[in-house]
Write a protein that holds these residues in place. Structure first.
Motif, mmCIF file in Angstrom:
data_model
loop_
_atom_site.group_PDB
_atom_site.id
_atom_site.type_symbol
_atom_site.label_atom_id
_atom_site.label_comp_id
_atom_site.label_asym_id
_atom_site.label_seq_id
_atom_site.Cartn_x
_atom_site.Cartn_y
_atom_site.Cartn_z
ATOM 1 N N ILE A 55 15.803 69.085 65.549
ATOM 2 C CA ILE A 55 15.091 69.710 66.660
ATOM 3 C C ILE A 55 14.600 68.689 67.672
ATOM 4 O O ILE A 55 14.738 68.868 68.885
ATOM 5 N N THR A 66 20.827 74.212 70.985
ATOM 6 C CA THR A 66 21.111 75.471 70.294
ATOM 7 C C THR A 66 21.321 76.605 71.283
ATOM 8 O O THR A 66 22.255 77.401 71.158
ATOM 9 N N ALA A 80 18.445 74.822 61.986
ATOM 10 C CA ALA A 80 17.557 73.821 62.575
ATOM 11 C C ALA A 80 16.891 72.999 61.473
ATOM 12 O O ALA A 80 16.502 73.531 60.432
ATOM 13 N N THR A 82 13.999 69.735 60.865
ATOM 14 C CA THR A 82 13.000 68.890 61.497
ATOM 15 C C THR A 82 12.060 68.277 60.466
ATOM 16 O O THR A 82 11.848 68.842 59.391
ATOM 17 N N LEU A 90 9.643 75.433 65.929
ATOM 18 C CA LEU A 90 10.544 76.183 65.067
ATOM 19 C C LEU A 90 10.739 77.603 65.582
ATOM 20 O O LEU A 90 11.846 78.154 65.525
ATOM 21 N N ALA A 93 13.218 77.479 68.273
ATOM 22 C CA ALA A 93 14.578 77.357 67.762
ATOM 23 C C ALA A 93 15.145 78.729 67.406
ATOM 24 O O ALA A 93 16.320 79.017 67.664
ATOM 25 N N ALA A 98 18.965 79.965 66.686
ATOM 26 C CA ALA A 98 19.194 79.382 65.361
ATOM 27 C C ALA A 98 19.153 80.473 64.293
ATOM 28 O O ALA A 98 18.391 81.432 64.400
ATOM 29 N N PHE A 101 15.744 77.753 59.775
ATOM 30 C CA PHE A 101 15.179 76.414 59.914
ATOM 31 C C PHE A 101 14.762 75.887 58.555
ATOM 32 O O PHE A 101 14.500 76.645 57.618
#
Length: 238
Positions: A55, A66, A80, A82, A90, A93, A98, A101
Motif C-alpha cells: 500500500i 489498485t 493489499a 501493508t 486499508l 484500498a 482490492a 487486505f
C-alpha cells in the motif's frame, strides 16, 4: 500453479515473499514491481492471476495503482499488503477495488491461503483489523449505497449475503442453510447481479455496511476465519 505479481518498493520484502510463495506450495512469481506506476505494464505483459500489492510506496502508492488496475477490463484481483495498521488506508484500498487486505508479519501459511483465496475470486479481510477498517470505509462518502439497496434481495438472498459477510464459503453456506451448493451458487450469482458487486470483498463490505452482520471484536481467531476470508467464489461472484 497460481501466478503472482509482487509489488513492493523494498527488495528485502519482495525476497521474503518469494521465499513464502514458492512452487512447492503452488505459486509462481510471475514478476515484480518496485512501484505502483509499473503495475499496469507488468500485468499486461505477464498476465498474473493475482497482484500482491504493497500500500505505501514513495511514488505511485498501492491505492492509486489498485484503482488504475481495476479500471481495466479483465484485470486480476488485488490483495493489499501493508506493515501499517492504518484503518483509513486499508479502507481506501477496498474502495479502490482490492479484494482484501493483509498486514505484513502474518504467518506464512496465512499469507499463502490469502493469496490463493483472492486468486480464486474470493476475498480476504484480515480479522485483526476488519471491524475498524469497515468502520472507516462506512465513514467515507464513497462507501456503500442507501440502506434500501438491500430491498431488491429476496429473504433467502439476504440470508446468503449475511453468511458471505461472516466469511463463509459457498460450501459452508450450503451446510448452514441445508441447501445444495449449486443452489447457493445460484443465489450468490443473483445477489452479485442485483447489487452489481464486482467481487466477494464488495459483498462482505455491503453486508457489514447494511447491518446484515456486525464486526466482532478480535478474540484470537487465526486469519482466514470468521470475517477474515470468503473463498470458493468464482470471478464474477459464482
Amino acid at each position: 500453479m497460481i501466478r503472482v505479481l509482487l509489488v513492493d518498493d523494498q527488495e528485502l520484502i519482495r525476497a521474503g515473499l518469494r521465499g513464502i510463495l514458492r512452487a512447492r506450495f503452488g505459486f509462481e512469481i510471475a514478476g515484480e514491481c518496485a512501484d505502483g506506476g509499473e503495475v499496469l505494464a507488468a500485468v499486461a505483459r505477464l498476465r498474473p492471476d493475482v497482484v500482491l500489492m504493497d500500500i505505501r510506496m514513495p511514488f505511485v502508492d498501492g491505492v492509486a495503482a489498485t484503482a488504475a488496475l481495476r479500471a481495466q477490463p479483465g484485470s486480476p484481483p488485488v490483495l493489499a499488503l501493508t506493515t501499517f495498521d492504518d484503518d483509513e488506508i486499508l479502507a481506501a484500498a477496498l474502495r479502490a477495488g482490492a479484494s482484501g487486505f493483509l498486514l505484513k508479519g502474518v504467518p506464512a501459511e496465512d499469507l499463502q491461503r490469502a493469496v490463493a483465496t483472492v486468486a480464486e475470486g474470493g476475498a480476504w479481510l484480515d480479522p485483526s483489523v476488519t471491524g475498524r477498517v469497515l468502520t472507516a470505509y462506512r465513514a467515507a462518502p464513497a462507501a456503500a449505497g442507501p440502506d434500501a439497496a438491500a430491498d431488491v434481495l429476496t429473504a433467502r438472498e439476504r440470508e446468503v449475503l449475511a453468511l458471505i459477510g461472516r466469511g463463509l464459503t459457498n460450501q459452508e453456506i450450503a451446510a448452514a442453510l441445508v441447501l445444495g451448493e449449486g443452489t447457493v451458487k445460484t443465489h450468490v450469482g443473483h445477489i452479485f447481479a442485483k447489487l452489481q458487486f464486482r467481487d466477494r470483498a464488495a459483498a462482505i463490505v455491503f453486508a457489514f455496511d447494511h447491518g446484515l452482520v456486525a464486526p466482532a471484536p478480535r478474540t484470537g481467531p487465526a486469519a482466514g476465519q470468521g470475517p477474515g476470508r470468503a473463498g470458493e467464489a468464482g470471478r464474477g461472484g459464482a
